[in-house]
Design a protein around this motif. Structure first.
Motif, PDB file in Angstrom:
ATOM      1  N   ALA A  17       0.828  -1.203   0.000  1.00  0.00           N
ATOM      2  CA  ALA A  17       0.000   0.000   0.000  1.00  0.00           C
ATOM      3  C   ALA A  17       0.864   1.255   0.000  1.00  0.00           C
ATOM      4  N   GLY A  18       0.552   2.175  -0.890  1.00  0.00           N
ATOM      5  CA  GLY A  18       1.326   3.406  -0.968  1.00  0.00           C
ATOM      6  C   GLY A  18       0.598   4.464  -1.767  1.00  0.00           C
ATOM      7  N   ILE A  19       0.948   5.725  -1.527  1.00  0.00           N
ATOM      8  CA  ILE A  19       0.387   6.837  -2.290  1.00  0.00           C
ATOM      9  C   ILE A  19       1.509   7.766  -2.714  1.00  0.00           C
ATOM     10  N   VAL A  63       7.569  -3.113  -0.059  1.00  0.00           N
ATOM     11  CA  VAL A  63       7.789  -2.582  -1.408  1.00  0.00           C
ATOM     12  C   VAL A  63       7.991  -1.077  -1.270  1.00  0.00           C
ATOM     13  N   ALA A  64       9.211  -0.630  -1.527  1.00  0.00           N
ATOM     14  CA  ALA A  64       9.570   0.776  -1.364  1.00  0.00           C
ATOM     15  C   ALA A  64       9.645   1.432  -2.741  1.00  0.00           C
ATOM     16  N   SER A  65      10.765   2.028  -3.074  1.00  0.00           N
ATOM     17  CA  SER A  65      10.945   2.689  -4.370  1.00  0.00           C
ATOM     18  C   SER A  65      12.413   3.016  -4.551  1.00  0.00           C
ATOM     19  N   ASN A  66      12.866   3.027  -5.811  1.00  0.00           N
ATOM     20  CA  ASN A  66      14.242   3.468  -6.023  1.00  0.00           C
ATOM     21  C   ASN A  66      14.406   4.958  -5.720  1.00  0.00           C
ATOM     22  N   THR A  78      13.463  -5.389   1.664  1.00  0.00           N
ATOM     23  CA  THR A  78      12.696  -4.435   0.868  1.00  0.00           C
ATOM     24  C   THR A  78      12.960  -4.665  -0.609  1.00  0.00           C
ATOM     25  N   VAL A  79      11.964  -4.335  -1.406  1.00  0.00           N
ATOM     26  CA  VAL A  79      12.079  -4.342  -2.861  1.00  0.00           C
ATOM     27  C   VAL A  79      11.817  -2.923  -3.332  1.00  0.00           C
TER      28      VAL A  79
END
Length: 265
Positions: free
Chosen positions: A91-93, A140-143, A182-183
Motif C-alpha cells: 500500500a502506498g500513495i 515494497v519501497a521505491s528506487n 525491501t524491494v
C-alpha cells in the motif's frame, strides 16, 4: 528450479492488494501455493481476486494508517486463517509537488500510508512471527528512496524511512528467525505511474514510456539501461523470491528492481 508449490501451507498478508503491484504479488504468491489475506483501502480489487482464487484468497478492507484496525485484522486472521508466515507491505500513495510548495496535509498523508502503514503492519506481523521463530516481511519501497527526485520529496522521504525501518526491524528479529527485506521498484506500469503521466499532461502512454526509458537530463533523471519499464509482475517475482526458502539466508537487503535506472547510486 521450479517454484510450483514452494509456498504451499503458508499464509500471507498483502496490503494494497487491489491493483498494480499488490495484485501481482497476490497472484505470484497464490501461484506458488500460498493462501493470501488480500487487503486494500478500496477492497473491490481484492474481492475480485478472492472470487478468482476462492480457495486461496480472502479479501478484507484495511486502512493501514489505522493501527488499531491493523492489529485487529492480524489478530482475526491468526484466529481464523492460521499463523501468519508472510507479510508484504505494498500500500502506498504519491503526492507530487515541489518541496517548497508541498502542502502540510500532503506530506502527512504520504507518511501516514507509506511509512506509518509499514510500521503498523510490520509490527503486528513481527510480534507474532518472532514468538514462533519464523516468518518473512517484505516492504515494497521505491528506487526514489535512494536517489533524489524532483517533485517527489514526500514520496522519496517516506519510502526511505520505510526502508530503514524495515532494516532496523530485521536486525532486531533476525535472531528469532524472521527475515525483513525491501524491494525498490523503478518506473512500473501501474495506475500510479499513469497518474503521474496524466498530471504532466502526457496522454500518449507509448510516448511517455519512451521518455522514461530515454531519461531526462534537464530533470536529472537517468534513463533505464534495460530499455523498458517494469510490469507489476516483475516486482512481484522479486517479492516471491524474497519470501521463499530460496532466500532463506537473505535479510536486511534492499533489492532494486528498476532496470538499472538509478545506476545503483
Amino acid at each position: 528450479m521450479s517454484t510450483e508449490g514452494e509456498l504451499t501451507g503458508r499464509l500471507a498478508l498483502v496490503t494494497g492488494a487491489g491493483r498494480g503491484i499488490g495484485e501481482a504479488v497476490v497472484r505470484a504468491l497464490v501461484e506458488r501455493g500460498a493462501c493470501v489475506l488480500a487487503t486494500d483501502l478500496m477492497p473491490q480489487g481484492a474481492e475480485r481476486l478472492a472470487e478468482r482464487y476462492a480457495d486461496h484468497v480472502t479479501a478484507r478492507p484495511l486502512d493501514v494508517t489505522d493501527a488499531t484496525a491493523v492489529e485487529a485484522l492480524v489478530a482475526e486472521a491468526e484466529d481464523t486463517l492460521g499463523p501468519l508466515d508472510i507479510a508484504v507491505n505494498v500500500a502506498g500513495i504519491l503526492r507530487s509537488s515541489p518541496a517548497v510548495d508541498l502542502a502540510d496535509e500532503d506530506w502527512a498523508a504520504t507518511f501516514a500510508v507509506n511509512t506509518d502503514g509499514v510500521f503498523h503492519v510490520s509490527r503486528a506481523a513481527a510480534r507474532r512471527m518472532a514468538e514462533r521463530g519464523s516468518g518473512s516481511i517484505v516492504t515494497v519501497a521505491s528506487n526514489a528512496a535512494g536517489i533524489p527526485r524532483a517533485g517527489m520529496s514526500a514520496y522519496a522521504a517516506s519510502k526511505a524511512a520505510a526502508v530503514m525501518f524495515t532494516k532496523c526491524l530485521g536486525l532486531e528479529v533476525a535472531a528469532r528467525g524472521v527475515r525483513c527485506n525491501t524491494v525498490s521498484p523503478g518506473s512500473t506500469r501501474t495506475e500510479m505511474q499513469r497518474a503521474m503521466w496524466a498530471a504532466s499532461g502526457e496522454d500518449d502512454e507509448a510516448a511517455a514510456v519512451r521518455r522514461v526509458v530515454e531519461g531526462d537530463p534537464a530533470a536529472y533523471r537517468t534513463g533505464i539501461p534495460l530499455g523498458r519499464i517494469a510490469e507489476p509482475a516483475d516486482i512481484a517475482e522479486a517479492v516471491a523470491f524474497l519470501v521463499s526458502d530460496r532466500a532463506r539466508h537473505i535479510t536486511l537487503h534492499d533489492l532494486y528492481v528498476d532496470g538499472g535506472a538509478t545506476l545503483r547510486a
